[in-house]
Enzyme design. Structure first.
Site, PDB file in Angstrom:
ATOM      1  N   GLY A  37       4.171   2.682  10.131  1.00  0.00           N
ATOM      2  CA  GLY A  37       3.419   1.387  10.228  1.00  0.00           C
ATOM      3  C   GLY A  37       4.214   0.486  11.311  1.00  0.00           C
ATOM      4  CB  SER A  76       0.564   8.568   3.049  1.00  0.00           C
ATOM      5  OG  SER A  76       1.070  10.123   3.255  1.00  0.00           O
ATOM      6  CE1 TYR A 146      -1.390  13.020   4.864  1.00  0.00           C
ATOM      7  CE2 TYR A 146      -3.050  14.587   5.478  1.00  0.00           C
ATOM      8  CZ  TYR A 146      -2.540  13.189   5.098  1.00  0.00           C
ATOM      9  OH  TYR A 146      -3.593  12.217   5.284  1.00  0.00           O
TER      10      TYR A 146
END
Length: 316
Positions: A37, A76, A146
C-alpha cells in the site's frame, strides 16, 4: 457512531473502502504496514476527525480499543508480481492475519468480512463461475501461494462462524480497476495503460484469447458495503459479468489513449486462468446489487488518474 476496522487501508481497494465508510457516517480505523500500500492513497483522509490510521502488520497480534462493529480484512499482496516476489508474506496475511482478526471479531462481537477473490476458482472448468463451484487450483504452482491463502481464509472464516458463532461474510472479488491502482503491479489494466501512455508496445501474454471481466472500483465498493450491512455469511461474487478477451481489451486501451502502441505477445504464465466471468445471481438476489458503471466510462475515469502518474514522452 459505529466503528469499522479496515485492514489494507492504504491499498487500492482499502483506500476506496475507507472513503465509502466515512461517507456513510462511520468512524474508520485504517490499518496497514505499507508492504504494497501507499500513504498517498489515504493522505487526504488524515485531516478527517472520523479517520484514524494505525501502522501495523496484521499477521501479528491486533489490538483495537473500544467497540468495533465491523472488521474488513483487505490486507494482502494482490498482483502476480507481488505474490511471486513475496510468497511467504502472502501466505501469512492469508492465514495468521485472519486468525488474529477473527479472534478480535469474536471478542468485540464484530461482523467480519474477508476479501476473497475469483482466484479461488483457479483456471476454471465451469463458466461463468458461480459460488457453488469449488475451483481448479494447482496448490504447488507459482500462483498457489495466493490462491490457497485465499481459500484458507474462507475455510477459517467459516470455521469461526460455525464453531464460535462469529458474524462473518465473504466477498469473492473479480477483476477490478480504477484510480489508485499501482502502475507496475503486473495486472492487465495498469500495465496496458502505462505502456500505451508511454508509447511502448503493449505486452499481452498468450495469444490474447483468454478472457477477463472488469468491474469499476465504485461498483465493487458499493457491493462490498451492501454485503457488510447484510447478514449473509456464504461467499458472494462481486464483479462485472461483461466479458472481454485480453487482446480486445489491449486494443481498447490503445484506442482510448490515442496511442501508436503495438500489441506484442509473450508466453502465457503457468496456471494463468483462460477465462474469468462472475455469475452474480446471488449478489442480485441477496444484495440487490448490479454494476452500474460501463467499462468505457470507467476506463475514461481511470485514464484521467493514470495521466497524472505516468511520465509520457515529449515531442520537440
Amino acid at each position: 457512531m459505529k466503528r469499522v476496522l479496515i485492514t489494507g487501508a492504504a491499498g487500492f481497494l482499502g483506500s476506496h473502502l475507507c472513503e465509502k465508510f466515512l461517507s456513510e457516517g462511520y468512524y474508520v480505523i485504517g490499518m496497514d504496514n505499507f508492504l504494497t500500500g501507499s500513504e498517498d492513497n489515504i493522505s487526504h483522509l488524515f485531516g478527517n476527525k472520523n479517520f484514524e490510521f494505525v501502522h501495523h502488520d496484521v499477521t501479528k497480534y491486533v489490538h483495537v480499543s473500544g467497540e468495533l462493529d465491523y472488521i474488513l480484512h483487505f490486507a494482502s499482496p494482490a498482483s502476480p508480481i507481488d505474490y511471486l516476489e513475496m510468497p511467504i508474506q502472502t501466505l501469512k496475511v492469508g492465514s495468521l492475519a485472519p486468525y488474529n482478526l477473527l479472534g478480535l471479531a469474536r471478542v468485540k462481537g464484530s461482523r467480519f468480512i474477508i476479501a476473497s477473490t475469483s482466484e479461488v476458482y483457479g483456471d476454471p472448468s465451469v463458466h461463468p463461475q458461480p459460488e457453488s463451484y469449488w475451483g481448479n487450483v494447482n496448490p504447488i504452482g507459482p500462483r498457489g501461494v495466493y490462491d490457497e491463502a485465499k481459500r484458507f481464509q474462507e475455510a477459517i472464516t467459516m470455521g469461526y462462524h460455525t464453531f464460535h458463532g462469529v458474524n462473518t461474510g465473504m466477498v469473492r472479488i473479480f477483476n477490478t480497476y480504477g484510480p489508485r491502482m499501482r502502475l507496475n503491479d503486473g495486472r492487465a489494466l495498469p500495465a496496458f495503460m502505462s505502456q500505451a501512455l508511454r508509447g511502448e508496445d503493449i505486452t499481452v501474454f498468450g495469444d490474447g484469447s483468454q478472457t477477463r471481466s472488469f468491474c469499476y472500483v465504485d461498483d465493487l465498493v458499493d457491493g462490498i458495503f451492501k454485503l457488510t450491512m447484510s447478514d449473509e455469511h456464504q461467499p458472494v461474487n462481486i464483479g462485472n459479468p461483461q466479458e472481454i478477451t485480453i487482446k480486445e481489451f489491449a486494443e481498447e486501451i490503445v484506442t482510448l489513449t490515442n496511442s501508436g502502441s503495438k500489441v506484442i505477445y509473450q508466453d502465457l504464465p503457468k496456471d494463468d486462468p483462460k477465462q474469468r466471468r462472475p455469475d452474480i445471481t446471488r449478489a442480485k438476489e441477496i444484495l440487490n446489487w448490479t454494476p452500474k458503471v460501463d467499462r468505457s466510462e470507467g476506463l475514461k475515469r481511470t485514464l484521467e488518474y493514470f495521466e497524472t502518474k505516468v511520465d509520457t514522452p515529449t515531442t520537440v
